[in-house]
Design an enzyme around this catalytic site. Sequence first.
Site, PDB file in Angstrom:
ATOM      1  N   ILE A 181       0.139   8.463 -11.252  1.00 51.52           N
ATOM      2  CA  ILE A 181      -1.709   8.652 -11.231  1.00 51.52           C
ATOM      3  C   ILE A 181      -1.533   9.920 -12.149  1.00 51.52           C
ATOM      4  O   ILE A 181      -1.393  11.193 -11.950  1.00 51.52           O
ATOM      5  CB  ILE A 181      -2.402   8.428  -9.920  1.00 51.52           C
ATOM      6  CG1 ILE A 181      -2.163   7.208  -8.935  1.00 51.52           C
ATOM      7  CG2 ILE A 181      -3.106   8.158 -10.292  1.00 51.52           C
ATOM      8  CD1 ILE A 181      -1.845   5.474  -9.825  1.00 51.52           C
ATOM      9  N   MET A 188       5.470   3.340  -7.056  1.00 54.58           N
ATOM     10  CA  MET A 188       6.219   4.183  -7.567  1.00 54.58           C
ATOM     11  C   MET A 188       5.989   4.842  -9.031  1.00 54.58           C
ATOM     12  O   MET A 188       6.664   5.288  -9.728  1.00 54.58           O
ATOM     13  CB  MET A 188       7.444   3.769  -7.227  1.00 54.58           C
ATOM     14  CG  MET A 188       8.005   3.409  -5.818  1.00 54.58           C
ATOM     15  SD  MET A 188       7.418   4.284  -3.993  1.00 54.58           S
ATOM     16  CE  MET A 188       8.883   5.792  -4.894  1.00 54.58           C
ATOM     17  N   ARG A 189       4.716   5.191  -8.867  1.00 53.66           N
ATOM     18  CA  ARG A 189       4.069   5.705 -10.232  1.00 53.66           C
ATOM     19  C   ARG A 189       3.167   6.776  -9.829  1.00 53.66           C
ATOM     20  O   ARG A 189       1.944   6.761  -9.045  1.00 53.66           O
ATOM     21  CB  ARG A 189       3.328   4.426 -11.197  1.00 53.66           C
ATOM     22  CG  ARG A 189       4.064   3.758 -11.972  1.00 53.66           C
ATOM     23  CD  ARG A 189       3.421   2.841 -12.586  1.00 53.66           C
ATOM     24  NE  ARG A 189       4.870   1.955 -13.403  1.00 53.66           N
ATOM     25  CZ  ARG A 189       5.170   2.127 -14.658  1.00 53.66           C
ATOM     26  NH1 ARG A 189       4.802   3.053 -15.258  1.00 53.66           N
ATOM     27  NH2 ARG A 189       6.069   1.663 -14.293  1.00 53.66           N
ATOM     28  N   GLY A 242       7.490  -4.281  -0.531  1.00 56.69           N
ATOM     29  CA  GLY A 242       5.949  -4.384   0.185  1.00 56.69           C
ATOM     30  C   GLY A 242       5.659  -5.175   1.027  1.00 56.69           C
ATOM     31  O   GLY A 242       5.262  -5.673   1.933  1.00 56.69           O
ATOM     32  N   SER A 243       6.924  -4.040   2.529  1.00 61.73           N
ATOM     33  CA  SER A 243       6.608  -4.352   3.847  1.00 61.73           C
ATOM     34  C   SER A 243       5.210  -3.589   4.550  1.00 61.73           C
ATOM     35  O   SER A 243       4.657  -4.497   5.355  1.00 61.73           O
ATOM     36  CB  SER A 243       7.941  -3.644   4.303  1.00 61.73           C
ATOM     37  OG  SER A 243       7.608  -2.067   4.371  1.00 61.73           O
ATOM     38  N   ASN A 244       4.348  -2.753   3.668  1.00 65.23           N
ATOM     39  CA  ASN A 244       3.249  -2.163   3.566  1.00 65.23           C
ATOM     40  C   ASN A 244       2.343  -3.244   3.455  1.00 65.23           C
ATOM     41  O   ASN A 244       1.133  -3.338   4.576  1.00 65.23           O
ATOM     42  CB  ASN A 244       3.563  -0.588   3.524  1.00 65.23           C
ATOM     43  CG  ASN A 244       4.182   0.251   3.737  1.00 65.23           C
ATOM     44  OD1 ASN A 244       3.679   1.207   5.112  1.00 65.23           O
ATOM     45  ND2 ASN A 244       5.322   0.918   3.850  1.00 65.23           N
ATOM     46  N   HIS A 296       3.093   8.711   1.907  1.00 71.87           N
ATOM     47  CA  HIS A 296       4.071   8.992   1.552  1.00 71.87           C
ATOM     48  C   HIS A 296       4.493   8.968   3.001  1.00 71.87           C
ATOM     49  O   HIS A 296       4.780   9.378   4.301  1.00 71.87           O
ATOM     50  CB  HIS A 296       3.832  10.348   1.231  1.00 71.87           C
ATOM     51  CG  HIS A 296       4.920  10.964   1.035  1.00 71.87           C
ATOM     52  ND1 HIS A 296       5.729  10.870  -0.004  1.00 71.87           N
ATOM     53  CD2 HIS A 296       5.802  11.829   1.378  1.00 71.87           C
ATOM     54  CE1 HIS A 296       6.255  10.930  -0.410  1.00 71.87           C
ATOM     55  NE2 HIS A 296       6.052  12.032   0.415  1.00 71.87           N
TER      56      HIS A 296
END
Length: 192
Positions: free
Chosen positions: A95, A92-93, A11-13, A111
Site C-alpha cells: 500500500i 498481496m500488494r 478468501g478464506s478470511n 499477517h
Amino acid sequence: MRVVLLGSGRGSNAEAILNAQREGRLGRAQVVALFCDQPEARMLELGPRFGVPAQFIDPAPFRTKLEGPGEERFIAAIRAAQADLVVLAGFMRVIKPAFLAAFAGRIINLHPSLLPSFPGLDGIGQAFRHGVKVTGCTVHEVNATVDGGRILDQEAVRIEDSDTIDTLAARIHAAEHRLLPAVIARLSARQP
Ligand code: GAR
C-alpha cells in the site's frame, strides 16, 4: 461500521468474516463490498454466496504494489462504498501513500506471523524455516512501513516437531479465522 474487504486469492478470511456476520459475531460491523485485484480469485465467489457485492478491480500497471491508476480505481471504489474500515484480508500488494492518506487510520491488515517477526512475503514459511517454536498471526493498523503499524491483536500458534509447512499453515489459518472477525467486532464497538 461499513467494512470493505480487500483480497487477492482464496478468501478464506473474507469467508470467516462473512460467516461471523451471518452468525451475529461481527458486532456493529457490516461488510458492504469485497474488492479483489485478481480476476480469477476464489474470493469473488463469496459475493453471490453471501449477497455482498464482489468486484475485480484492475490493479495495473504494477505487479506487487498498488500505485498510480490502479490505486486510483481502488480508492474510488472504496469511497463509493462509503467504507469506515478497510480490511486487507490476504491482499498481496504494498500500500502506497495516496491510498494511506485517503483512508488514514482506517486500514487494518492481517499477517500470518507474530510481528515484528517475519514481515513481508511468506510469513508462515519464514517462521517454519527459521525453526522458531511459536509463531501465529497478527492484525495491525497499516502505515507506510510494510507490516509495521500498531499491533491490534495477535494469536500464538506452537510449532510442533511433527509439523510440516502444511499442517502449520492450517493451524495459523484457523487462528486467523478467529482473530480477524474478533478484532473487527471490537473496532465496531468504538465506532461513533
Ligand atoms: C492469510 O494467511 C493472510 O495472513 C496472508 O494471506 C493469506 C490469505 O488467505 N496475508 C499476507 O501474507 C499479507 N502479507 P485467504 O485469501 O484465504 O484469506
